[in-house]
Design an enzyme around this catalytic site. Structure first.
Site, mmCIF file in Angstrom:
data_model
loop_
_atom_site.group_PDB
_atom_site.id
_atom_site.type_symbol
_atom_site.label_atom_id
_atom_site.label_comp_id
_atom_site.label_asym_id
_atom_site.label_seq_id
_atom_site.Cartn_x
_atom_site.Cartn_y
_atom_site.Cartn_z
ATOM 1 N N GLY A 32 0.855 -1.179 0.000
ATOM 2 C CA GLY A 32 0.000 0.000 0.000
ATOM 3 C C GLY A 32 0.890 1.227 0.000
ATOM 4 O O GLY A 32 2.071 1.148 -0.348
ATOM 5 N N ASP A 146 -9.895 4.323 9.517
ATOM 6 C CA ASP A 146 -9.476 4.122 8.123
ATOM 7 C C ASP A 146 -10.239 2.952 7.503
ATOM 8 O O ASP A 146 -9.655 2.079 6.875
ATOM 9 C CB ASP A 146 -7.965 3.877 8.085
ATOM 10 C CG ASP A 146 -7.380 4.108 6.693
ATOM 11 O OD1 ASP A 146 -8.056 4.726 5.844
ATOM 12 O OD2 ASP A 146 -6.240 3.667 6.449
HETATM 13 N N1 ATP Z 1 -3.263 -10.431 6.984
HETATM 14 C C1 ATP Z 1 -3.211 -10.381 5.653
HETATM 15 N N2 ATP Z 1 -3.325 -11.517 4.929
HETATM 16 C C2 ATP Z 1 -3.286 -11.481 3.575
HETATM 17 N N3 ATP Z 1 -3.135 -10.345 2.840
HETATM 18 C C3 ATP Z 1 -3.014 -9.182 3.503
HETATM 19 C C4 ATP Z 1 -3.041 -9.135 4.932
HETATM 20 N N4 ATP Z 1 -2.915 -7.833 5.307
HETATM 21 C C5 ATP Z 1 -2.805 -7.104 4.173
HETATM 22 N N5 ATP Z 1 -2.863 -7.902 3.089
HETATM 23 C C6 ATP Z 1 -2.786 -7.464 1.674
HETATM 24 O O1 ATP Z 1 -1.584 -6.743 1.503
HETATM 25 C C7 ATP Z 1 -1.770 -5.671 0.579
HETATM 26 C C8 ATP Z 1 -1.153 -4.387 1.120
HETATM 27 O O2 ATP Z 1 -1.820 -3.989 2.294
HETATM 28 P P1 ATP Z 1 -1.625 -2.536 2.901
HETATM 29 O O3 ATP Z 1 -2.415 -2.461 4.161
HETATM 30 O O4 ATP Z 1 -0.174 -2.231 2.965
HETATM 31 O O5 ATP Z 1 -2.230 -1.579 1.798
HETATM 32 P P2 ATP Z 1 -3.686 -1.005 1.583
HETATM 33 O O6 ATP Z 1 -4.518 -1.126 2.828
HETATM 34 O O7 ATP Z 1 -4.233 -1.616 0.344
HETATM 35 O O8 ATP Z 1 -3.392 0.500 1.265
HETATM 36 P P3 ATP Z 1 -2.976 1.672 2.245
HETATM 37 O O9 ATP Z 1 -1.514 1.855 2.129
HETATM 38 O O10 ATP Z 1 -3.726 2.831 1.706
HETATM 39 O O11 ATP Z 1 -3.380 1.263 3.634
HETATM 40 C C9 ATP Z 1 -3.253 -5.594 0.307
HETATM 41 O O12 ATP Z 1 -3.487 -6.124 -0.985
HETATM 42 C C10 ATP Z 1 -3.895 -6.490 1.336
HETATM 43 O O13 ATP Z 1 -4.994 -7.165 0.787
#
Ligand code: ATP
Ligand code: MG
Length: 344
Positions: A32, A146
């Site tokens: 993200g 969020d």
């Molecule tokens: N516990 C988990 N198990 C599997 N996939 C996950 C898990 N947590 C996050 N992800 C995946 O990892 C990716 C990145 O997550 P991240 O929270 O960094 O970004 P985001 O929420 O999409 O964006 P932002 O930076 O705006 O929060 C996403 O595609 C999410 O679906």
């Protein structure tokens, strides 16, 4: 310190096989704005986890660090079926990390991008699961801040009555806490503004009702295929959340009962006092508004053939279980998600 900080920013190929705290990195799941999430092996317990490494600049922000420490503790103490369990959170060599349950599935953002608007039954089921998670967090004095499709992970459910299992994640990780407006020092907003409550924008104190607003934006998008406000730039979007009336949902979804518009008008009210006082109160009102819809022939919006009334998705108490809904198949295709590792 420099070594690991550089590694965070590096290509995922450089991270594979490396050990961070007690975890061996296997591959990148996604990234993200401010974090990279890896699939990793917990070397102590020999199990797969999702390991989130936060961008080093977050570790250097005192406000963020303090809240990260506090809220990851509270989140780790939350034992709820719809909250991703946090196993460990800490800091190693200047990098903040969180180890959590690895959820096999996709986030709601990917699902909406792929499927477009979802049938009302799916939207309500996902909304209800997330609402129960949020209300549980609120009971512990934790406001998510969020709520957005990217923070809702959708795994395969247990049976035809529970075709999907939603998990809420990323408590206390909102970038909007970095400064009053959520803009970084270089003036770029990190993250999306589509779901942010008016009181968050104006810097007023927030409580669980800002999550009611965020959840209502998410459920609105799940049904309409677009968030309540579409604007050309961030400033216009911030203004719209604070002052504009969102278009009635039934403009995008004329197949839904007009009563849903009143439910969204309340949940998306500018003043927290005018909203439902809990997330479950919002989804319960939504379910009631939708449930009164008489059976109707013809395709629903979003290319889903099922109408609300024949989805069997929001059963009344005491109703007999029904056949799996027809839309379940496209939502949960068999085999690996095709774009699972498309992220660069
Ligand atoms: N516990 C988990 N198990 C599997 N996939 C996950 C898990 N947590 C996050 N992800 C995946 O990892 C990716 C990145 O997550 P991240 O929270 O960094 O970004 P985001 O929420 O999409 O964006 P932002 O930076 O705006 O929060 C996403 O595609 C999410 O679906
Ligand atoms: Mg996230």
């Amino acid at each position: 310190m420099a070594r690991d900080t550089a590694a965070f920013a590096g290509r995922s190929a450089e991270m594979v096989g490396r050990q961070v705290a007690g975890y061996r990195i296997q591959d990148e799941i996604g990234r993200g704005g401010m974090a990279v999430v890896y699939r990793a092996r917990d070397l102590r317990l020999d199990r797969v986890v999702a390991l989130k490494l936060l961008a080093p600049e977050l570790a250097r922000n005192d406000t963020f660090r303090k809240r990260f420490t506090h809220e990851s503790r509270v989140a780790a103490a939350l034992d709820h079926p719809h909250i991703v369990p946090v196993f460990e959170a800490g800091e190693t060599d200047g990098v903040l990390y969180i180890a959590m349950r690895y959820v096999e599935g996709r986030d709601l953002r990917h699902l909406l991008d792929r499927e477009g608007p979802l049938p009302a039954g799916t939207a309500v089921r996902i909304g209800t699961q997330v609402a129960s998670a949020l209300d549980a967090a609120h009971d512990h004095g934790l406001v998510h801040r969020d709520v957005k499709p990217g923070n809702i992970l959708i795994a395969r459910g247990t049976d035809s009555e529970h075709p999907e299992h939603a998990y809420l994640t990323d408590f206390g990780l909102t970038k909007k806490s970095l400064s009053l407006t959520g803009f970084t020092t270089v003036g770029q907003f990190v993250g999306t503004l589509d779901y942010v409550a008016p009181e968050q924008i104006s810097g007023r104190p927030v409580d669980g009702r800002c999550d009611v607003y965020g959840l209502a934006c998410v459920v609105y998008e799940t049904l309409a295929g677009r968030p309540p406000f579409l604007r050309d730039d961030d400033m216009a979007l911030l203004w719209a959340h604070q002052h504009d009336t969102p278009p009635a949902l039934t403009e995008s979804r004329p197949d839904l009962a007009p009563r849903v518009d009143g439910v969204f008008a309340r949940a998306l009210a500018k003043s927290p006092d005018a909203r439902h006082d809990s997330c479950m109160a919002f989804v319960t009102a939504l379910r009631a508004a939708l449930g009164g819809r008489p059976a109707q022939a013809g395709p629903a919006a979003g290319g889903h053939p099922a109408t609300w009334a024949d989805e069997s998705a929001v059963p009344e108490a005491g109703e007999r279980p029904q056949a799996p809904p027809r839309w379940a198949e496209p939502v949960f295709r068999t085999g690996p998600w095709p774009d699972r590792r498309d992220t660069p």
